[in-house]
Enzyme design. Structure first.
Site, PDB file in Angstrom:
ATOM      1  N   LYS A  19       3.244   4.406  -1.256  1.00  0.00           N
ATOM      2  CA  LYS A  19       3.330   5.308  -2.407  1.00  0.00           C
ATOM      3  C   LYS A  19       4.662   6.039  -2.309  1.00  0.00           C
ATOM      4  CE  LYS A  19      -1.276   5.089  -1.311  1.00  0.00           C
ATOM      5  NZ  LYS A  19      -1.816   4.585  -0.047  1.00  0.00           N
ATOM      6  N   ASP A  37      16.667  10.692  -8.584  1.00  0.00           N
ATOM      7  CA  ASP A  37      18.125  10.865  -8.513  1.00  0.00           C
ATOM      8  C   ASP A  37      18.680  10.650  -7.111  1.00  0.00           C
ATOM      9  OD1 ASP A  37      18.352  11.347 -11.200  1.00  0.00           O
ATOM     10  OD2 ASP A  37      18.333  13.524 -11.016  1.00  0.00           O
ATOM     11  N   HIS A  53      -8.929  11.658   2.487  1.00  0.00           N
ATOM     12  CA  HIS A  53      -8.139  10.448   2.331  1.00  0.00           C
ATOM     13  C   HIS A  53      -6.779  10.564   3.029  1.00  0.00           C
ATOM     14  CE1 HIS A  53      -5.782   7.460  -0.209  1.00  0.00           C
ATOM     15  NE2 HIS A  53      -6.857   6.743   0.096  1.00  0.00           N
ATOM     16  N   ASP A  91       0.500  16.986  20.256  1.00  0.00           N
ATOM     17  CA  ASP A  91       0.960  18.146  21.031  1.00  0.00           C
ATOM     18  C   ASP A  91       1.429  19.289  20.142  1.00  0.00           C
ATOM     19  OD1 ASP A  91       0.404  16.765  23.328  1.00  0.00           O
ATOM     20  OD2 ASP A  91       2.460  16.147  23.707  1.00  0.00           O
ATOM     21  N   HIS A 136       0.821  -1.213   0.000  1.00  0.00           N
ATOM     22  CA  HIS A 136       0.000   0.000   0.000  1.00  0.00           C
ATOM     23  C   HIS A 136       0.854   1.263   0.000  1.00  0.00           C
ATOM     24  CE1 HIS A 136      -3.207   2.673   1.920  1.00  0.00           C
ATOM     25  NE2 HIS A 136      -3.802   2.184   0.849  1.00  0.00           N
ATOM     26  N   LYS A 171      -3.759  10.576   5.655  1.00  0.00           N
ATOM     27  CA  LYS A 171      -3.395   9.698   6.771  1.00  0.00           C
ATOM     28  C   LYS A 171      -2.351  10.439   7.602  1.00  0.00           C
ATOM     29  CE  LYS A 171      -3.961   6.841   2.899  1.00  0.00           C
ATOM     30  NZ  LYS A 171      -5.325   6.483   3.010  1.00  0.00           N
TER      31      LYS A 171
END
Length: 508
Positions: A242, A247, A426, A433, A240, A428
């Site tokens: 991404k 370079d 979507h 704090d 999952h 995450k």
């Protein structure tokens, strides 16, 4: 989440085929005793496998009860939904490659210095839990929503040596084709391009889409490819993550896959709220390592590219660049590999336990494992400002209603729930704090914590922590705060649907 829909379709397809097979077999004389033996032996074999499977006790008990009371359907459901995949041959062949690769780059790994751990003690704790070392010379920039992310990845146009691309979901639509064509252009300019996609998440990618890449000498691999979605007997252990590495100097990671819906062009969901991260500096070396290990795993069957292509004396300086940036707090990488570790879960739990003032979370799927749910409840009850932003409109029916099942339980513990009023969120992200941030690919659900390959970047007082704080404040303003007056309006039918979907929480 769309995987569940396919698994349900596959489940009923297999039932239909099974019934047709049974009718055929019953029509043959002398097979009834044989079928009775099979009907008794199959649940016993499956039950034995479940008993020794490495899963949570709650899930193990649920599967055993299903096999006991509905033997045929329960056993079939476990094979499709609950079975832990065994890949001994592939793992054996891959492990030696990855072991040699890790040995070769040992000196390139980041180490947490005493100066960093003295200033940010939790970096040392996260490292003990499985995170990489923490670096104080890594630059991070928060990218809010698809427009910012896809505009930023135009950095690939400046690549001179290599471009590494890895996605769970890569569509074949307009934005996907534009990025593919940009990769083809760079490959034709003698830049080495490697393209890695998850075999199930990106299963809509066909040869028509891939062939132009191959013709331009782009290296393409699928992570655990599938023949057809209905022939997949386990949706677990998917990659999952991404990630783009350019370079060895610039990297991108976060919540955004590649598809037009991430630009808000999907009619059902409309506006799509998401968060990504641009990274420069030493931590890119750890992200590079992660990509190469995934690449070695995906391509080891044909042995086209082995560890020494990336990490021998000649090539190592080309892929692992040492370009420290200005002092910028501390940054480190957490990676979860199913069946091996739960670093992200353990790190998140540790960070939440250390919270003194606030825990702010955005997640598209609020389906927390019991231990994380308990920590959220304790934090809210103890007076910590716990806020969770979830979608106002879900992308999948099951996950959306399963998420809402937890609202009442959390409100009782003073946890504030916000439903994003601009439809789908979507992102995450976690902010603790106001000083410590997590941005990555992991959702607050069972699948991300236990069953997927996931990644997240922890940041301690970096420049992008304030950017994330400002993004949270904007999300709160654009959300509806759930209170008891809203929950009291739930119909009994709605409560039943939520409770029903909650049963499937470990599968979502």
């Amino acid at each position: 989440m769309y995987l569940l829909k396919r698994r349900v379709l596959q489940f009923f397809t297999m039932i239909l085929l099974g019934m047709l097979l049974l009718v055929l077999l019953y029509s043959i004389d002398g097979l009834i005793p044989f079928l009775i033996v099979i009907a008794i032996a199959a649940p016993l074999i499956v039950g034995w496998q479940i008993l020794f499977d490495q899963v949570q006790p709650q899930a193990k008990l649920a599967w055993l009860l299903a096999v006991l009371f509905i033997p045929f359907l329960g056993a079939l459901a476990w094979v499709m939904f609950g079975r832990t995949p065994r890949r001994h041959r592939r793992v054996k062949r891959t492990s030696s490659e990855i072991r040699m690769f890790r040995q070769a780059i040992e000196n390139e790994r980041i180490e947490t210095t005493n100066a960093i751990s003295d200033r940010f003690p939790l970096t040392r704790t996260l490292e003990k839990l499985g995170a990489t070392g923490a670096d104080e010379h890594t630059s991070t920039k928060l990218l809010v929503n698809g427009e910012a992310k896809f505009e930023a990845v135009r950095d690939i146009e400046q690549a001179t040596h290599h471009i590494h691309v890895q996605y769970y979901l890569f569509r074949t639509d307009d934005i996907s084709s534009k990025i593919r064509d940009a990769l083809i252009k760079k490959s034709n300019e003698n830049v080495t391009v490697r393209f890695l996609y998850d075999g199930l998440g990106s299963q809509e990618i066909g040869e028509d889409f891939i062939e132009p890449l191959r013709e331009s000498r782009v290296h393409v691999e699928a992570f655990d490819p599938v023949v057809h979605p209905l022939l997949v007997f386990n949706a677990n252990f998917r990659n999952h993550q991404k990630l783009i590495v350019i370079d060895g100097k610039i990297a991108y990671t976060g919540g955004l896959n590649v598809g037009d819906e991430y630009l808000g062009k999907e009619e059902k969901l409309g506006f799509w709220r998401d968060t990504h991260l641009r990274v420069e500096g030493p931590l890119v070396r750890e992200l590079q390592r992660l990509f190469i290990e995934n690449w070695l795993y995906a391509g080891i069957e044909d042995d086209k590219e082995t560890w020494d292509l990336f990490a021998n004396e000649e090539h190592l300086p080309e892929y692992f660049i040492d370009e420290p940036k200005d002092l910028n707090g501390a940054t480190q990488l957490l990676v979860t590999s199913p069946g091996k570790d739960v670093t992200i879960r353990d790190g998140l739990m540790q960070l939440m336990m250390e919270a003194k003032e606030s825990i702010w979370i955005t997640t598209p799927y609020l389906i927390p494992p019991p231990e994380l749910l308990a920590l959220l409840e304790v934090a809210g009850k103890s007076g910590i400002d716990v806020r969770i932003v979830v979608p106002g409109k879900g992308d999948e029916w099951f996950s959306f209603h399963a998420t809402e099942y937890y609202f009442e339980q959390l409100l009782k513990r003073n946890v504030r729930i916000y439903k994003y009023n601009r439809h789908f969120i979507h992102a995450k992200t976690v902010l603790i704090d106001g000083k410590l941030a997590l941005v990555g690919t992991a959702n607050l659900d069972f699948r991300s914590m236990y069953l997927n390959h996931e990644m997240t970047i922890a940041q301690f007082e970096t420049s992008s922590v304030q950017e994330l704080h400002d993004a949270f404040l904007k999300d709160f303003d654009e959300s509806i705060l759930i209170d008891w007056s809203i929950l009291r309006k739930k119909t009994n039918g709605k409560r039943f649907v939520e409770a029903f979907c909650h049963i499937f929480s470990p599968l979502l």
